[in-house]
Write an enzyme that holds these catalytic residues in place. Structure first.
Site, short mmCIF file in Angstrom:
data_model
loop_
_atom_site.label_atom_id
_atom_site.label_comp_id
_atom_site.label_asym_id
_atom_site.label_seq_id
_atom_site.Cartn_x
_atom_site.Cartn_y
_atom_site.Cartn_z
CD GLU A 125 -7.41 1.95 2.18
OE1 GLU A 125 -6.45 1.16 2.20
OE2 GLU A 125 -7.34 3.10 2.64
CG HIS A 129 -8.80 7.26 3.10
ND1 HIS A 129 -7.94 8.04 2.40
CD2 HIS A 129 -8.32 5.99 3.01
CE1 HIS A 129 -6.97 7.29 1.91
NE2 HIS A 129 -7.16 6.03 2.25
CG HIS A 146 -6.57 8.11 6.54
ND1 HIS A 146 -5.23 7.86 6.40
CD2 HIS A 146 -7.20 7.00 6.14
CE1 HIS A 146 -5.06 6.62 5.95
NE2 HIS A 146 -6.24 6.07 5.79
CG ASP A 182 -3.87 5.64 -0.43
OD1 ASP A 182 -3.17 4.61 -0.51
OD2 ASP A 182 -4.52 5.94 0.59
CG ASP A 234 -1.97 1.05 1.23
OD1 ASP A 234 -1.84 2.04 0.47
OD2 ASP A 234 -2.94 0.92 2.00
CD GLU A 292 -5.82 2.76 -0.95
OE1 GLU A 292 -4.81 2.18 -0.53
OE2 GLU A 292 -6.30 3.77 -0.40
CO CO Z 1 -5.71 4.47 1.52
#
Ligand code: CO
Length: 292
Positions: free
Chosen positions: A188, A155, A163, A96, A85, A276
């Protein structure tokens, strides 16, 4: 959305997906975790962005927030379910992204999270409620006979904030904030053959600056200054700092200056997969910044 902002988001996404796909290729039994983490973080810089947070390499029951220490000698093993990640940003505009690399025989578990992500992406557009996204994720994962992890969420992403609201639940929830045009969100899904919940375990290598306060100790002041200058409010790893004595870092966490991101592990020891992407919400759909 401002054209300049959109361009930065897309560029960060393009760089990230290149760095992540190259890093994923390197994951194999016997390879050191730190090698992959440093490779991907350096590659992001080479390609013209900066890491938005330390490379997370969570293995098997660990679901999130694991990053190797400076001289970590841990290696990938045969059979590991490896979640990579990673984040990249340009001037605070964040991409992300996560993939799972299966070093064993867990392709169904891996597919469950990946299918759930694309099922969720299919429903994303301005005006859709978060609960519809969660429903799509949960149905896809349960369709494979697995469970979504209910206390890990996607998020929003804001400049220098990894976040931000809204939290995007991985199950059908009653809470139904609606997506708005121009929102940047990361979806995610996490799938598990365990109970479907994560808890903290002791280890912690990732922190972020929560609230700078005047502190008495000189070294603590220097650490805060380094974080402010290099990472602002983005998460950082202890190994990124020129010095990070445990006693001072813990003190700064207790005083509310730093936020800690302890490793999160599946409560019943189940295996965990994750997938994600980052999206820009639009009228009638979305642009995935981390995908061609
Ligand atoms: Co994330």
């Amino acid at each position: 959305m401002d054209e300049d902002v959109r361009e930065k988001l897309l560029k960060a996404g393009e760089i990230l997906r290149k760095a992540v796909s190259e890093a994923a290729e390197k994951i194999a039994p016997g390879v050191k975790l730190i090698e992959v983490a440093e490779f991907v973080e350096n590659r992001i810089v080479e390609l013209g962005a900066k890491p938005a947070f330390p490379c997370n390499i969570s293995i098997n029951s660990d679901a999130a927030h694991f990053t190797p220490k400076k001289d970590d000698d841990r290696v990938f093993k045969e059979g590991d379910v490896v979640k990579l990640d990673v984040g990249a940003h340009i001037d605070g505009y964040i991409a992300d992204m996560a993939v799972t690399v299966d070093l064993g025989d867990n392709s169904e578990l891996v597919k469950a999270a990946k299918d759930a992500l694309y099922a969720a992406i299919d429903v994303v557009k301005a005006g859709v409620s978060i609960s519809e996204i969660g429903k799509a994720i949960e149905e896809a994962i349960r369709g494979y006979g697995f469970k979504p992890i209910v206390n890990l969420t996607g998020h929003g992403l804001l400049p220098y904030l990894t976040h931000a609201p809204p939290s995007i639940f991985n199950y059908a929830t009653e809470r139904g904030a609606k997506l708005e045009e121009g929102m940047v969100i990361a979806i995610e899904p996490f799938a598990t053959d365990g109970a479907g919940r994560v808890v903290e375990r002791g280890e912690c290598e990732i922190y972020s600056l929560l609230k700078p306060k005047p502190v008495r100790m000189k070294m603590a002041r220097e650490i805060i200054k380094e974080v402010q200058e290099k990472y602002r409010t983005l998460p950082f790893a202890k190994r990124w700092l020129s010095k990070a004595p445990e006693i001072i870092i813990s003190k700064l966490v207790r005083e509310g200056v730093f936020r800690a991101y302890p490793v999160l592990t599946e409560v019943s020891g189940g295996l965990v997969s994750q997938w994600e992407h980052t999206l820009i919400v639009e009228d009638g759909g979305a642009t995935i910044t981390t995908k061609d």
